[in-house]
Design a protein around this motif. Structure first.
Motif, mmCIF file in Angstrom:
data_model
loop_
_atom_site.group_PDB
_atom_site.id
_atom_site.type_symbol
_atom_site.label_atom_id
_atom_site.label_comp_id
_atom_site.label_asym_id
_atom_site.label_seq_id
_atom_site.Cartn_x
_atom_site.Cartn_y
_atom_site.Cartn_z
ATOM 1 N N PRO A 1 0.849 -1.195 0.000
ATOM 2 C CA PRO A 1 0.000 0.000 0.000
ATOM 3 C C PRO A 1 0.890 1.253 0.000
ATOM 4 O O PRO A 1 2.015 1.230 0.518
ATOM 5 C CB PRO A 1 -0.780 -0.103 1.314
ATOM 6 N N ILE A 2 0.385 2.322 -0.594
ATOM 7 C CA ILE A 2 1.135 3.579 -0.665
ATOM 8 C C ILE A 2 0.270 4.688 -0.095
ATOM 9 O O ILE A 2 -0.918 4.777 -0.368
ATOM 10 C CB ILE A 2 1.512 3.932 -2.123
ATOM 11 N N LYS A 3 0.892 5.548 0.691
ATOM 12 C CA LYS A 3 0.239 6.731 1.240
ATOM 13 C C LYS A 3 1.002 7.950 0.736
ATOM 14 O O LYS A 3 2.234 7.944 0.670
ATOM 15 C CB LYS A 3 0.270 6.672 2.767
ATOM 16 N N LYS B 1 -2.836 21.658 -6.272
ATOM 17 C CA LYS B 1 -3.167 21.385 -7.672
ATOM 18 C C LYS B 1 -2.706 20.008 -8.154
ATOM 19 O O LYS B 1 -2.507 19.809 -9.345
ATOM 20 C CB LYS B 1 -2.584 22.462 -8.592
ATOM 21 N N SER B 2 -2.536 19.041 -7.257
ATOM 22 C CA SER B 2 -2.065 17.725 -7.703
ATOM 23 C C SER B 2 -3.069 16.604 -7.461
ATOM 24 O O SER B 2 -2.839 15.480 -7.884
ATOM 25 C CB SER B 2 -0.739 17.373 -7.033
ATOM 26 N N LYS B 3 -4.169 16.887 -6.792
ATOM 27 C CA LYS B 3 -5.103 15.809 -6.445
ATOM 28 C C LYS B 3 -5.652 15.108 -7.687
ATOM 29 O O LYS B 3 -5.826 13.895 -7.693
ATOM 30 C CB LYS B 3 -6.244 16.343 -5.582
ATOM 31 N N GLU B 4 -5.891 15.834 -8.758
ATOM 32 C CA GLU B 4 -6.376 15.232 -10.005
ATOM 33 C C GLU B 4 -5.366 14.203 -10.537
ATOM 34 O O GLU B 4 -5.751 13.128 -11.003
ATOM 35 C CB GLU B 4 -6.621 16.326 -11.043
ATOM 36 N N PHE B 5 -4.090 14.524 -10.476
ATOM 37 C CA PHE B 5 -3.043 13.589 -10.891
ATOM 38 C C PHE B 5 -3.112 12.311 -10.061
ATOM 39 O O PHE B 5 -3.110 11.205 -10.599
ATOM 40 C CB PHE B 5 -1.660 14.235 -10.755
ATOM 41 N N TRP B 6 -3.207 12.467 -8.741
ATOM 42 C CA TRP B 6 -3.226 11.299 -7.862
ATOM 43 C C TRP B 6 -4.466 10.452 -8.095
ATOM 44 O O TRP B 6 -4.397 9.222 -8.074
ATOM 45 C CB TRP B 6 -3.098 11.722 -6.397
ATOM 46 N N ASN B 7 -5.594 11.092 -8.317
ATOM 47 C CA ASN B 7 -6.812 10.340 -8.624
ATOM 48 C C ASN B 7 -6.637 9.531 -9.910
ATOM 49 O O ASN B 7 -7.059 8.379 -9.989
ATOM 50 C CB ASN B 7 -8.020 11.265 -8.730
ATOM 51 N N ALA B 8 -6.007 10.122 -10.915
ATOM 52 C CA ALA B 8 -5.747 9.413 -12.172
ATOM 53 C C ALA B 8 -4.805 8.230 -11.967
ATOM 54 O O ALA B 8 -4.844 7.257 -12.719
ATOM 55 C CB ALA B 8 -5.176 10.377 -13.220
ATOM 56 N N MET B 9 -3.977 8.296 -10.939
ATOM 57 C CA MET B 9 -3.047 7.211 -10.620
ATOM 58 C C MET B 9 -3.698 6.123 -9.771
ATOM 59 O O MET B 9 -3.043 5.152 -9.381
ATOM 60 C CB MET B 9 -1.812 7.742 -9.872
ATOM 61 N N GLY B 10 -4.985 6.294 -9.435
ATOM 62 C CA GLY B 10 -5.704 5.277 -8.670
ATOM 63 C C GLY B 10 -5.694 5.479 -7.173
ATOM 64 O O GLY B 10 -6.091 4.598 -6.417
ATOM 65 N N PHE B 11 -5.267 6.647 -6.710
ATOM 66 C CA PHE B 11 -5.255 6.944 -5.281
ATOM 67 C C PHE B 11 -6.633 7.457 -4.869
ATOM 68 O O PHE B 11 -7.315 8.115 -5.652
ATOM 69 C CB PHE B 11 -4.191 8.001 -4.957
ATOM 70 N N THR B 12 -7.018 7.162 -3.639
ATOM 71 C CA THR B 12 -8.301 7.600 -3.121
ATOM 72 C C THR B 12 -8.096 8.349 -1.806
ATOM 73 O O THR B 12 -7.119 8.124 -1.089
ATOM 74 C CB THR B 12 -9.255 6.413 -2.886
ATOM 75 N N SER B 13 -9.046 9.213 -1.507
ATOM 76 C CA SER B 13 -8.988 10.003 -0.273
ATOM 77 C C SER B 13 -9.219 9.127 0.942
ATOM 78 O O SER B 13 -9.987 8.173 0.898
ATOM 79 C CB SER B 13 -10.037 11.107 -0.289
ATOM 80 N N GLY C 1 -4.238 16.136 10.010
ATOM 81 C CA GLY C 1 -4.238 17.351 9.210
ATOM 82 C C GLY C 1 -3.568 17.202 7.859
ATOM 83 O O GLY C 1 -3.242 18.182 7.214
ATOM 84 N N GLU C 2 -3.350 15.980 7.393
ATOM 85 C CA GLU C 2 -2.593 15.749 6.167
ATOM 86 C C GLU C 2 -3.446 15.595 4.918
ATOM 87 O O GLU C 2 -2.935 15.719 3.819
ATOM 88 C CB GLU C 2 -1.741 14.477 6.309
ATOM 89 N N ASN C 3 -4.726 15.238 5.057
ATOM 90 C CA ASN C 3 -5.570 14.922 3.905
ATOM 91 C C ASN C 3 -4.914 13.875 3.011
ATOM 92 O O ASN C 3 -4.736 14.085 1.809
ATOM 93 C CB ASN C 3 -5.891 16.177 3.094
ATOM 94 N N PRO C 4 -4.509 12.744 3.585
ATOM 95 C CA PRO C 4 -3.756 11.757 2.814
ATOM 96 C C PRO C 4 -4.586 11.058 1.739
ATOM 97 O O PRO C 4 -5.813 10.969 1.831
ATOM 98 C CB PRO C 4 -3.315 10.754 3.878
#
Length: 158
Positions: free
Chosen positions: A112-114, A120-132, A142-145
């Protein structure tokens, strides 16, 4: 496009000079320079830094740390995971697959990766398969990982 090769960066002064070319150099939160300077012991020390060269120029970089399950604050049951920090691609090389290649390399460890998205990078991470990660603020720190799970891993967040 040819396959991009991710390499482990040596911990040395040449790498420090290469880091100075990145836009975020000098911004304490995103700069890997301080981490690098703290880790300079010798060229073959265990480096957490990875990058991609275009010719002889370092154009993309990240730091990747393995976190032992003893220190896990994100997954239940506790497990080893990777923490991906400070991924950055030089502006002239963005949108050309360099960031994706670094993330795919991290995924190849099958853990697993955190990560914490930067501005302005959340869209990139979502495209990479990461979820909130959504849970109470005490655990959020307070990190919003954002997290990514290898295929077949169904552990739940605490």
């Amino acid at each position: 496009m040819t396959t991009l090769k991710v390499v482990k960066l040596n911990v040395n002064y040449k790498t420090i000079e290469e880091f100075k070319k990145f836009k975020e150099y000098g911004i304490q939160e995103l700069s890997m320079l301080e981490d690098l300077q703290e880790n300079i012991i010798e060229n073959d020390s265990d480096s957490p830094f990875y990058g991609i060269y275009f010719g002889d120029k370092l154009v993309a970089r990240m730091s990747l740390y393995r976190v032992d399950e003893r220190f896990d604050k994100y997954f239940d049951p506790p497990q080893d995971y990777l923490e991906l920090w400070k991924l950055e691609v030089l502006s002239d090389y963005q949108h050309k697959g360099f960031g994706r290649a670094l993330v795919d390399y991290a995924k190849s460890f099958n853990l697993p990766i955190k990560t914490n998205p930067r501005v302005k990078s959340k869209e990139f991470w979502n495209a990479m398969g990461f979820t909130s990660v959504t849970y109470d603020m005490e655990r959020d720190l307070g990190e919003n990982p954002l997290v990514w799970y290898p295929e077949g891993v169904k552990e739940q967040l605490r």
